[in-house]
Design a protein around this motif. Structure first.
Motif, PDB file in Angstrom:
ATOM      1  N   LEU A  35     -85.848  36.290 -14.847  1.00  0.00           N
ATOM      2  CA  LEU A  35     -84.634  35.785 -14.189  1.00  0.00           C
ATOM      3  C   LEU A  35     -84.659  36.070 -12.683  1.00  0.00           C
ATOM      4  O   LEU A  35     -83.971  36.961 -12.202  1.00  0.00           O
ATOM      5  CB  LEU A  35     -83.396  36.430 -14.829  1.00  0.00           C
ATOM      6  CG  LEU A  35     -83.143  36.089 -16.300  1.00  0.00           C
ATOM      7  CD1 LEU A  35     -81.995  36.927 -16.847  1.00  0.00           C
ATOM      8  CD2 LEU A  35     -82.820  34.602 -16.461  1.00  0.00           C
ATOM      9  N   ARG A  50     -79.049  32.052  -6.179  1.00  0.00           N
ATOM     10  CA  ARG A  50     -78.583  32.004  -7.563  1.00  0.00           C
ATOM     11  C   ARG A  50     -79.708  32.423  -8.505  1.00  0.00           C
ATOM     12  O   ARG A  50     -80.886  32.385  -8.132  1.00  0.00           O
ATOM     13  CB  ARG A  50     -78.040  30.618  -7.958  1.00  0.00           C
ATOM     14  CG  ARG A  50     -79.063  29.572  -8.282  1.00  0.00           C
ATOM     15  CD  ARG A  50     -79.796  29.032  -7.098  1.00  0.00           C
ATOM     16  NE  ARG A  50     -79.023  28.101  -6.295  1.00  0.00           N
ATOM     17  CZ  ARG A  50     -79.314  27.775  -5.063  1.00  0.00           C
ATOM     18  NH1 ARG A  50     -80.386  28.290  -4.457  1.00  0.00           N
ATOM     19  NH2 ARG A  50     -78.582  26.940  -4.382  1.00  0.00           N
ATOM     20  N   THR A  51     -79.316  32.788  -9.738  1.00  0.00           N
ATOM     21  CA  THR A  51     -80.277  33.170 -10.779  1.00  0.00           C
ATOM     22  C   THR A  51     -80.805  31.902 -11.450  1.00  0.00           C
ATOM     23  O   THR A  51     -80.038  30.962 -11.686  1.00  0.00           O
ATOM     24  CB  THR A  51     -79.551  33.997 -11.856  1.00  0.00           C
ATOM     25  OG1 THR A  51     -78.822  35.029 -11.222  1.00  0.00           O
ATOM     26  CG2 THR A  51     -80.522  34.589 -12.863  1.00  0.00           C
ATOM     27  N   VAL A  52     -82.107  31.891 -11.764  1.00  0.00           N
ATOM     28  CA  VAL A  52     -82.652  30.832 -12.625  1.00  0.00           C
ATOM     29  C   VAL A  52     -83.590  31.478 -13.652  1.00  0.00           C
ATOM     30  O   VAL A  52     -83.906  32.658 -13.562  1.00  0.00           O
ATOM     31  CB  VAL A  52     -83.427  29.731 -11.849  1.00  0.00           C
ATOM     32  CG1 VAL A  52     -82.556  29.043 -10.819  1.00  0.00           C
ATOM     33  CG2 VAL A  52     -84.702  30.270 -11.230  1.00  0.00           C
ATOM     34  N   VAL A  53     -84.035  30.658 -14.596  1.00  0.00           N
ATOM     35  CA  VAL A  53     -85.021  31.093 -15.592  1.00  0.00           C
ATOM     36  C   VAL A  53     -86.403  30.656 -15.123  1.00  0.00           C
ATOM     37  O   VAL A  53     -86.626  29.467 -14.872  1.00  0.00           O
ATOM     38  CB  VAL A  53     -84.714  30.472 -16.972  1.00  0.00           C
ATOM     39  CG1 VAL A  53     -85.815  30.844 -17.976  1.00  0.00           C
ATOM     40  CG2 VAL A  53     -83.355  30.920 -17.487  1.00  0.00           C
ATOM     41  N   HIS A  67     -86.230  24.960 -14.082  1.00  0.00           N
ATOM     42  CA  HIS A  67     -85.567  23.696 -14.426  1.00  0.00           C
ATOM     43  C   HIS A  67     -84.158  23.671 -13.859  1.00  0.00           C
ATOM     44  O   HIS A  67     -83.509  24.709 -13.769  1.00  0.00           O
ATOM     45  CB  HIS A  67     -85.474  23.537 -15.949  1.00  0.00           C
ATOM     46  CG  HIS A  67     -86.805  23.533 -16.636  1.00  0.00           C
ATOM     47  ND1 HIS A  67     -86.943  23.699 -17.993  1.00  0.00           N
ATOM     48  CD2 HIS A  67     -88.065  23.382 -16.142  1.00  0.00           C
ATOM     49  CE1 HIS A  67     -88.232  23.647 -18.318  1.00  0.00           C
ATOM     50  NE2 HIS A  67     -88.935  23.473 -17.212  1.00  0.00           N
ATOM     51  N   THR A  68     -83.708  22.481 -13.544  1.00  0.00           N
ATOM     52  CA  THR A  68     -82.327  22.352 -13.090  1.00  0.00           C
ATOM     53  C   THR A  68     -81.815  20.939 -13.356  1.00  0.00           C
ATOM     54  O   THR A  68     -82.470  20.129 -14.008  1.00  0.00           O
ATOM     55  CB  THR A  68     -82.186  22.786 -11.609  1.00  0.00           C
ATOM     56  OG1 THR A  68     -80.802  22.980 -11.323  1.00  0.00           O
ATOM     57  CG2 THR A  68     -82.790  21.785 -10.647  1.00  0.00           C
ATOM     58  N   ALA A  72     -77.085  19.368  -9.421  1.00  0.00           N
ATOM     59  CA  ALA A  72     -76.841  20.724  -8.891  1.00  0.00           C
ATOM     60  C   ALA A  72     -77.041  20.723  -7.373  1.00  0.00           C
ATOM     61  O   ALA A  72     -77.923  20.037  -6.851  1.00  0.00           O
ATOM     62  CB  ALA A  72     -77.787  21.718  -9.562  1.00  0.00           C
ATOM     63  N   SER A  73     -76.238  21.531  -6.691  1.00  0.00           N
ATOM     64  CA  SER A  73     -76.305  21.571  -5.213  1.00  0.00           C
ATOM     65  C   SER A  73     -77.706  21.873  -4.714  1.00  0.00           C
ATOM     66  O   SER A  73     -78.155  21.352  -3.689  1.00  0.00           O
ATOM     67  CB  SER A  73     -75.366  22.642  -4.673  1.00  0.00           C
ATOM     68  OG  SER A  73     -74.086  22.469  -5.178  1.00  0.00           O
ATOM     69  N   LYS A  74     -78.433  22.742  -5.439  1.00  0.00           N
ATOM     70  CA  LYS A  74     -79.754  23.162  -4.962  1.00  0.00           C
ATOM     71  C   LYS A  74     -80.723  21.987  -4.836  1.00  0.00           C
ATOM     72  O   LYS A  74     -81.637  22.036  -4.025  1.00  0.00           O
ATOM     73  CB  LYS A  74     -80.325  24.278  -5.859  1.00  0.00           C
ATOM     74  CG  LYS A  74     -80.609  23.864  -7.276  1.00  0.00           C
ATOM     75  CD  LYS A  74     -81.180  25.002  -8.091  1.00  0.00           C
ATOM     76  CE  LYS A  74     -80.155  25.860  -8.791  1.00  0.00           C
ATOM     77  NZ  LYS A  74     -79.140  25.143  -9.623  1.00  0.00           N
TER      78      LYS A  74
HETATM   79  C1  LIG Z   1     -79.053  34.187 -16.566  1.00  0.00           C
HETATM   80  C2  LIG Z   1     -78.882  32.894 -15.819  1.00  0.00           C
HETATM   81  C3  LIG Z   1     -79.874  31.934 -15.876  1.00  0.00           C
HETATM   82  C4  LIG Z   1     -79.715  30.729 -15.187  1.00  0.00           C
HETATM   83  N1  LIG Z   1     -80.723  29.816 -15.229  1.00  0.00           N
HETATM   84  C5  LIG Z   1     -80.615  28.665 -14.512  1.00  0.00           C
HETATM   85  C6  LIG Z   1     -81.712  27.741 -14.430  1.00  0.00           C
HETATM   86  O1  LIG Z   1     -82.789  27.957 -15.004  1.00  0.00           O
HETATM   87  N2  LIG Z   1     -81.535  26.620 -13.699  1.00  0.00           N
HETATM   88  C7  LIG Z   1     -80.370  26.357 -13.043  1.00  0.00           C
HETATM   89  O2  LIG Z   1     -80.282  25.304 -12.397  1.00  0.00           O
HETATM   90  N3  LIG Z   1     -79.325  27.206 -13.087  1.00  0.00           N
HETATM   91  C8  LIG Z   1     -79.429  28.362 -13.791  1.00  0.00           C
HETATM   92  N4  LIG Z   1     -78.384  29.268 -13.817  1.00  0.00           N
HETATM   93  C9  LIG Z   1     -77.132  28.918 -13.102  1.00  0.00           C
HETATM   94  C10 LIG Z   1     -77.325  29.147 -11.594  1.00  0.00           C
HETATM   95  O3  LIG Z   1     -77.372  30.535 -11.333  1.00  0.00           O
HETATM   96  C11 LIG Z   1     -76.232  28.470 -10.749  1.00  0.00           C
HETATM   97  O4  LIG Z   1     -74.986  29.003 -11.083  1.00  0.00           O
HETATM   98  C12 LIG Z   1     -76.204  26.959 -10.951  1.00  0.00           C
HETATM   99  O5  LIG Z   1     -77.507  26.438 -11.140  1.00  0.00           O
HETATM  100  C13 LIG Z   1     -75.549  26.249  -9.765  1.00  0.00           C
HETATM  101  O6  LIG Z   1     -76.314  26.512  -8.616  1.00  0.00           O
HETATM  102  P1  LIG Z   1     -76.299  25.534  -7.346  1.00  0.00           P
HETATM  103  O7  LIG Z   1     -74.895  25.017  -7.206  1.00  0.00           O
HETATM  104  O8  LIG Z   1     -76.720  26.386  -6.210  1.00  0.00           O
HETATM  105  O9  LIG Z   1     -77.258  24.416  -7.605  1.00  0.00           O
HETATM  106  C14 LIG Z   1     -78.532  30.474 -14.457  1.00  0.00           C
HETATM  107  C15 LIG Z   1     -77.555  31.470 -14.391  1.00  0.00           C
HETATM  108  C16 LIG Z   1     -77.727  32.651 -15.050  1.00  0.00           C
HETATM  109  C17 LIG Z   1     -76.647  33.697 -14.940  1.00  0.00           C
END
Ligand SMILES: Cc1cc2nc3c(=O)[nH]c(=O)nc-3n(C[C@H](O)[C@H](O)[C@H](O)COP(=O)(O)O)c2cc1C
Length: 197
Positions: A35, A50-53, A67-68, A72-74
């Motif tokens: 993460l 932000r956190t991702v996998v 993946h996203t 999403a804003s990113k």
């Molecule tokens: C444990 C955890 C795993 C996450 N994994 C992902 C991910 O793999 N991809 C993703 O787009 N967002 C993931 N998120 C959500 C992002 O942290 C974030 O809230 C969301 O993507 C919106 O981000 P953005 O507005 O900057 O695009 C995860 C959040 C948590 C808490």
């Protein structure tokens, strides 16, 4: 006195250990490297994190992948400025990695298809959410996650972010003296140097 690992005073071993931890972060859902925190530059120029996998790590590439959702804003941020940074910290391993990279966003192509085919049914739900991520809602549950019969629904909004690694900064914390190193990556391999921690 704790045992001194091979990578303590050896740059090539430290580089190999960094990729070993990244590989483990892909396959081991309990690993802290699973993460990472991912930073982009907001369209207003301010940092976003932000956190991702972590989904894939390829030392040969070299690249890291997550993946996203297209909405999403990113995604818009990376399309405006592909510079991206990823942060990993494993408390037990006492290792922090700071990765600088340039991101390619893949959608509706062979890379996205390959990744989509690996996703499980419950993960696909995220990509069907309506309205899209980040949309203001009047009520907390003012969104739907449809479960259509067609398992391919959601592919259109699914995106793969492939971060082509340019630099890895290694920090290993140790009682007998910390170790910090920088690896600058290129098509020919990498250049490594120690830094003051
Ligand atoms: C444990 C955890 C795993 C996450 N994994 C992902 C991910 O793999 N991809 C993703 O787009 N967002 C993931 N998120 C959500 C992002 O942290 C974030 O809230 C969301 O993507 C919106 O981000 P953005 O507005 O900057 O695009 C995860 C959040 C948590 C808490």
């Amino acid at each position: 006195m704790t045992e001194i690992p091979d990578f303590y005073n050896d740059l090539d071993s430290a580089y190999a250990e960094a990729w070993r931890l990244l590989d483990d972060g892909v396959t081991n859902v309990r690993a802290p490297f699973h993460l990472p925190a991912v930073a982009t530059i907001g369209t207003d120029g301010a940092p976003r994190v932000r956190t991702v996998v972590l989904r894939q790590a390829d030392r040969a590439g070299p690249w890291l992948q997550f993946h996203t959702d297209r909405r999403a804003s990113k995604v818009a941020e990376l399309q405006a400025d592909p510079r991206i940074a990823l942060h990993f910290y494993d408390r037990a391993a006492k290792v922090q990695l700071r990765v600088r990279a340039r991101a390619d966003v893949h959608g509706m192509d062979a890379v996205a298809r390959g990744a989509w085919d690996q996703t499980r049914a419950f993960s696909r739900v995220c990509y069907r959410i309506d309205p899209g991520p980040g949309t203001p809602l009047n009520v907390p549950d003012g969104y739907a996650e449809p479960e259509p019969d067609d398992p391919d629904v959601g592919f259109e909004t699914f995106r793969v972010v492939r971060a082509h690694v340019q630099e890895i900064e290694w920090l290993y914390l140790a009682g007998q003296g910390h170790r910090r190193a920088r690896f600058q990556l290129s098509a020919d391999g990498y250049e490594a140097s120690w830094l003051t921690p």
